[in-house]
Design a protein around this motif. Structure first.
Motif, mmCIF file in Angstrom:
data_model
loop_
_atom_site.group_PDB
_atom_site.id
_atom_site.type_symbol
_atom_site.label_atom_id
_atom_site.label_comp_id
_atom_site.label_asym_id
_atom_site.label_seq_id
_atom_site.Cartn_x
_atom_site.Cartn_y
_atom_site.Cartn_z
ATOM 1 N N MET A 306 0.834 -1.194 0.000
ATOM 2 C CA MET A 306 0.000 0.000 0.000
ATOM 3 C C MET A 306 0.877 1.255 0.000
ATOM 4 O O MET A 306 1.878 1.316 0.729
ATOM 5 C CB MET A 306 -0.917 0.024 1.224
ATOM 6 C CG MET A 306 -1.717 -1.252 1.453
ATOM 7 S SD MET A 306 -2.782 -1.704 0.060
ATOM 8 C CE MET A 306 -3.874 -0.279 0.017
ATOM 9 N N VAL A 307 0.486 2.235 -0.804
ATOM 10 C CA VAL A 307 1.159 3.528 -0.856
ATOM 11 C C VAL A 307 0.137 4.607 -0.513
ATOM 12 O O VAL A 307 -0.970 4.605 -1.043
ATOM 13 C CB VAL A 307 1.747 3.797 -2.256
ATOM 14 C CG1 VAL A 307 2.233 5.240 -2.376
ATOM 15 C CG2 VAL A 307 2.884 2.833 -2.550
ATOM 16 N N GLY A 308 0.503 5.501 0.387
ATOM 17 C CA GLY A 308 -0.395 6.596 0.747
ATOM 18 C C GLY A 308 0.375 7.883 0.969
ATOM 19 O O GLY A 308 1.606 7.887 0.996
ATOM 20 N N SER A 309 -0.357 8.975 1.136
ATOM 21 C CA SER A 309 0.277 10.259 1.419
ATOM 22 C C SER A 309 -0.781 11.227 1.907
ATOM 23 O O SER A 309 -1.979 10.934 1.877
ATOM 24 C CB SER A 309 0.981 10.832 0.179
ATOM 25 O OG SER A 309 0.062 11.507 -0.654
ATOM 26 N N VAL A 310 -0.335 12.403 2.327
ATOM 27 C CA VAL A 310 -1.249 13.470 2.708
ATOM 28 C C VAL A 310 -1.341 14.542 1.627
ATOM 29 O O VAL A 310 -1.953 15.583 1.835
ATOM 30 C CB VAL A 310 -0.832 14.115 4.053
ATOM 31 C CG1 VAL A 310 -0.914 13.101 5.177
ATOM 32 C CG2 VAL A 310 0.578 14.710 3.963
ATOM 33 N N GLY A 311 -0.749 14.291 0.471
ATOM 34 C CA GLY A 311 -0.707 15.298 -0.588
ATOM 35 C C GLY A 311 -2.065 15.675 -1.134
ATOM 36 O O GLY A 311 -2.268 16.816 -1.556
ATOM 37 N N LYS A 312 -3.014 14.730 -1.175
ATOM 38 C CA LYS A 312 -4.337 15.009 -1.724
ATOM 39 C C LYS A 312 -5.375 15.279 -0.645
ATOM 40 O O LYS A 312 -6.489 15.707 -0.963
ATOM 41 C CB LYS A 312 -4.815 13.831 -2.585
ATOM 42 C CG LYS A 312 -3.864 13.428 -3.694
ATOM 43 C CD LYS A 312 -3.628 14.543 -4.695
ATOM 44 C CE LYS A 312 -2.799 14.037 -5.887
ATOM 45 N NZ LYS A 312 -2.454 15.104 -6.821
ATOM 46 N N THR A 313 -5.047 15.018 0.610
ATOM 47 C CA THR A 313 -6.001 15.268 1.688
ATOM 48 C C THR A 313 -5.659 16.520 2.478
ATOM 49 O O THR A 313 -6.543 17.300 2.841
ATOM 50 C CB THR A 313 -6.060 14.074 2.654
ATOM 51 O OG1 THR A 313 -4.727 13.747 3.081
ATOM 52 C CG2 THR A 313 -6.689 12.868 1.984
ATOM 53 N N VAL A 314 -4.369 16.741 2.747
ATOM 54 C CA VAL A 314 -3.936 17.883 3.554
ATOM 55 C C VAL A 314 -3.441 19.015 2.667
ATOM 56 O O VAL A 314 -4.023 20.090 2.611
ATOM 57 C CB VAL A 314 -2.851 17.466 4.568
ATOM 58 C CG1 VAL A 314 -2.349 18.677 5.339
ATOM 59 C CG2 VAL A 314 -3.398 16.414 5.526
ATOM 60 N N GLY A 316 -0.516 19.505 -0.998
ATOM 61 C CA GLY A 316 0.575 18.984 -1.816
ATOM 62 C C GLY A 316 1.939 19.472 -1.380
ATOM 63 O O GLY A 316 2.958 18.828 -1.659
ATOM 64 N N GLY A 317 1.993 20.614 -0.701
ATOM 65 C CA GLY A 317 3.277 21.146 -0.244
ATOM 66 C C GLY A 317 3.825 20.455 0.987
ATOM 67 O O GLY A 317 4.962 20.731 1.397
ATOM 68 N N LEU A 318 3.054 19.567 1.576
ATOM 69 C CA LEU A 318 3.504 18.796 2.743
ATOM 70 C C LEU A 318 3.938 17.435 2.230
ATOM 71 O O LEU A 318 3.128 16.541 2.005
ATOM 72 C CB LEU A 318 2.368 18.671 3.751
ATOM 73 C CG LEU A 318 2.694 18.147 5.149
ATOM 74 C CD1 LEU A 318 3.770 18.993 5.806
ATOM 75 C CD2 LEU A 318 1.445 18.119 6.005
ATOM 76 N N ARG A 319 5.236 17.275 2.031
ATOM 77 C CA ARG A 319 5.747 16.104 1.327
ATOM 78 C C ARG A 319 5.990 14.947 2.297
ATOM 79 O O ARG A 319 7.124 14.651 2.671
ATOM 80 C CB ARG A 319 7.034 16.452 0.571
ATOM 81 C CG ARG A 319 6.940 17.623 -0.396
ATOM 82 C CD ARG A 319 5.821 17.437 -1.408
ATOM 83 N NE ARG A 319 5.963 16.198 -2.150
ATOM 84 C CZ ARG A 319 4.936 15.520 -2.625
ATOM 85 N NH1 ARG A 319 3.701 15.943 -2.429
ATOM 86 N NH2 ARG A 319 5.148 14.406 -3.293
ATOM 87 N N VAL A 320 4.921 14.294 2.679
ATOM 88 C CA VAL A 320 4.999 13.115 3.539
ATOM 89 C C VAL A 320 4.084 12.034 2.967
ATOM 90 O O VAL A 320 2.896 12.277 2.721
ATOM 91 C CB VAL A 320 4.592 13.431 4.992
ATOM 92 C CG1 VAL A 320 4.554 12.146 5.827
ATOM 93 C CG2 VAL A 320 5.565 14.420 5.621
#
Length: 481
Positions: A306-314, A316-320
């Protein structure tokens, strides 16, 4: 200088139906320009010799020479003695001359604005920093607190997970690139959906993969439904023996489709029997607007990373981002990662820990309302301005995949640029110039931006329709989904 080089045949495939109503050299130059701007011709790539391209396209050499000269004058091609004509990108003003009294609207980035309370949470996260200053700060695996929060969220969604199964990355794109290097050897086959997220297949290609595209059923597939897609995926896994497959099970970018339970079970079973590593991109997985059913993460149905991130929820400038995988693969990823970077920034991890632990329900509720409003507004505007287009009613995610009714997506993207609007043409999401009948538009922008974008798109479409368009070659129509 890059070693990449395009043959005349390869460029012909990328060009598709490029001929328009104006002069041939300008139409050719415009299409090559779009291919460079969209990244389908990478910077540093050597273009075919003028004589070779002229023969391939059945043009005079004078026409091709004029097209190359036009590209040079606009800073998109550089002629290097002994190397021919090489694609390049000048500064933004040279690429995108802004129309008078207007700024460009960038509709090519499907990402919502930052959370309204992000700055407040960031200030609180700084208060957590003193507790992290006791070591050197290089963190290739991820802070224990953040890994625990991510693991707990998977567990709450029906996929039991331990912190040891989590690696924190510098966004989802970084995660996909790491996995590509870890599970693929040069020459291995890798399945991709078609269309799909372009930077994912670029990462697979960079790792040396030979791509095997499998058609994706759009959100409202009609005659081509989930059974056809599932069977095609199963056959591709059985017959091409791929090392990996990159999938977006929920709100696929760009089509918006979500896999059913039956699809998830059949695809994970086929991959497990063949030894194919499934990489499931969940960056939009929780952006449900009003989907009738809810699904567990893909790895709950069978083996999958599984791959996830906060780029689309929080933001895009928060690169985690993160990877959820079995512990042996996490260990392998550490070895792959160390030559390229030494870890995810600590302050950003502290911020994301607070967001996931304290605010995630509020974040998803806000995004759900924003996306519902953006979707409904865009659908209404497009129905009024373009009754001949097919606009699917998506139930989540951040984009909609528009059917234009004609293979003119690249021409429309160029016309839109002249109206101050940047949109991603359909072929950006495929390989070898497919999807000229489609256009991806985001549903996550403000009402003001969406209104202005549709007005610009309307002007671009009218300008395109006023000029007679040539009929596409039968070979091109056959390649368009």
């Amino acid at each position: 200088m890059s070693d990449l080089a395009l043959t005349a045949r390869s460029l012909e495939l990328l060009l598709g139906d490029w001929r328009g109503a104006g002069s041939a050299y300008e139409a050719l130059a415009d299409r090559v320009r779009l291919l460079i701007l969209d990244g389908r011709i990478p910077v540093g790539t050597r273009l075919p010799a003028e004589r070779d391209l002229a023969e391939r396209l059945a043009l005079s050499r004078t026409t091709v020479t004029a097209a190359y000269r036009h590209l040079r004058e606009h800073g998109l091609v550089q002629s290097v003695r002994g190397s021919g004509s090489v694609a390049r990108l000048p500064g933004a003003p040279a690429i995108l001359p802004a129309p008078p009294a207007a700024d460009y609207i960038d509709f090519s980035k499907a990402a919502p604005p930052a959370l309204p309370w992000l700055a407040d949470v960031a200030r609180l996260a700084i208060d957590d920093l003193p507790g992290e200053l006791g070591d050197a700060g290089f963190d290739p695996l991820g802070r224990p607190a953040l890994r625990a929060v991510i693991a707990d969220r998977y567990t709450a969604r029906g996929l039991p997970t331990s912190p040891e199964q989590i690696m924190v990355t510098i966004g989802a794109q970084h995660a996909i690139a790491l996995l590509s290097r870890a599970v693929i050897s040069r020459g291995d086959r890798a399945i991709i959906e078609a269309p799909t997220y372009p930077h994912a297949y670029e990462a697979l290609r960079a790792a040396g993969a030979r791509l095997v595209p499998v058609a994706v059923a759009p959100h409202d597939a009609g005659a081509f439904g989930e059974g056809d897609e599932t069977e095609a995926l199963e056959q591709a896994i059985r017959h091409s023996n791929p090392s990996a497959a990159y999938l977006m099970p929920d709100f696929q970018n760009p089509t918006g489709r979500s896999m059913s339970v039956d699809q998830r079970e059949r695809v994970t079973d086929a991959a497990a029997r063949q030894g194919t590593v499934l990489i499931a991109d969940e960056t939009t997985g929780e952006l449900d607007v009003d989907r009738a059913a809810s699904y567990l993460p893909l790895a709950a149905y069978g083996p999958a990373i599984m791959v996830g991130s906060v780029g689309k929820t929080v933001w895009g400038g928060l690169r985690v981002g993160w990877i959820r995988a079995d512990r042996p693969l996490i260990s392998r990823l550490l070895a792959v990662r160390s030559p390229g970077d030494l870890g995810t920034p600590i302050i950003e991890q502290l911020l994301v820990t607070r967001l996931l632990e304290e605010h995630m329900d509020d974040i998803l509720e806000l995004r759900r309302e924003q996306l519902r409003s953006g979707r409904d507004r865009l659908e209404a505007l497009l129905a009024d301005a373009f009754p001949e287009w097919h606009v699917p009613h998506v139930d989540g995610g951040i984009v909609t995949w528009i059917g234009l009714g004609a293979p003119v997506s690249s021409q429309l993207a160029l016309a839109a640029r002249r109206e101050g609007l940047i949109v991603a043409a359909g072929p950006r999401f495929g390989i070898d110039g497919a999807f000229e009948r489609f256009l991806r538009l985001p549903i996550c922008y403000s009402p003001e931006t969406t209104d202005a974008a549709v007005r610009a798109l309307t002007r671009a479409w009218r300008s395109l329709m006023q000029a007679p368009m040539s009929e596409p070659e039968p070979e091109l129509l056959a390649s368009v989904v």
